[in-house]
Design a protein around this motif. Structure first.
Motif, short mmCIF file in Angstrom:
data_model
loop_
_atom_site.label_atom_id
_atom_site.label_comp_id
_atom_site.label_asym_id
_atom_site.label_seq_id
_atom_site.Cartn_x
_atom_site.Cartn_y
_atom_site.Cartn_z
N ALA A 1 100.08 -105.92 -65.64
CA ALA A 1 99.32 -104.99 -64.80
C ALA A 1 98.33 -105.75 -63.93
O ALA A 1 98.15 -105.43 -62.75
N CYS A 2 97.69 -106.77 -64.50
CA CYS A 2 96.74 -107.58 -63.73
C CYS A 2 97.44 -108.41 -62.67
O CYS A 2 96.92 -108.60 -61.57
N LEU A 3 98.64 -108.91 -62.98
CA LEU A 3 99.43 -109.64 -61.99
C LEU A 3 99.80 -108.72 -60.84
O LEU A 3 99.66 -109.08 -59.66
N LYS A 4 100.27 -107.52 -61.18
CA LYS A 4 100.70 -106.57 -60.16
C LYS A 4 99.54 -106.14 -59.26
O LYS A 4 99.71 -105.97 -58.05
N ALA A 5 98.35 -106.01 -59.86
CA ALA A 5 97.17 -105.60 -59.09
C ALA A 5 96.61 -106.73 -58.25
O ALA A 5 95.78 -106.50 -57.37
N GLU B 1 90.66 -114.52 -56.66
CA GLU B 1 89.43 -114.05 -56.02
C GLU B 1 89.34 -112.53 -56.08
O GLU B 1 88.27 -111.96 -56.25
N ALA B 2 90.49 -111.86 -55.95
CA ALA B 2 90.49 -110.39 -56.06
C ALA B 2 90.07 -109.97 -57.47
O ALA B 2 89.38 -108.97 -57.65
N GLY B 3 90.47 -110.75 -58.47
CA GLY B 3 90.06 -110.48 -59.84
C GLY B 3 88.57 -110.67 -60.03
O GLY B 3 87.89 -109.86 -60.68
#
Length: 105
Positions: free
Chosen positions: A49-53, A75-77
């Motif tokens: 889910a974190c990869l997809k987001a 950076e988005a994370g």
């Protein structure tokens, strides 16, 4: 006219995703752990889910354990964790004033 599609299905990580992503903040290169604080493997659904987001990215393949996803924080994370760039979202760490003023955290 149709709205542009967002690359994520959520605008902010869930509590479980946030806890996993936060662990990459202090690691060299933003490396995210394969195991949680109790020694249990991080659930694949959380990682995917974190990869997809776009909050995490695959870093490299582990030749000894090809089924393990070695990831790092993007950076988005980092922005999702601090609340920077979120639609009116206030950071969970109490840094509301810093975020409003655009200060680096």
């Amino acid at each position: 006219m149709a709205k542009p599609r967002r690359s994520t299905s959520r605008s902010a990580p869930s509590d479980v995703q946030r806890a996993w992503l936060r662990r990459g903040l202090d690691q060299p290169g933003g490396k995210l752990p394969l195991f949680d604080e109790r020694g249990q493997r991080v659930k694949k659904a959380t990682v995917e889910a974190c990869l997809k987001a776009g909050w995490a990215e695959r870093w490299f393949d582990n030749p000894l354990k090809p089924d393990w996803l070695v990831c790092r924080l993007t950076e988005a994370g980092r922005s999702a964790l601090t609340g920077n760039g979120q639609d009116g979202e206030v950071p969970a760490d109490g840094a509301e004033d810093d975020a409003r003023q655009g200060a680096l955290i």
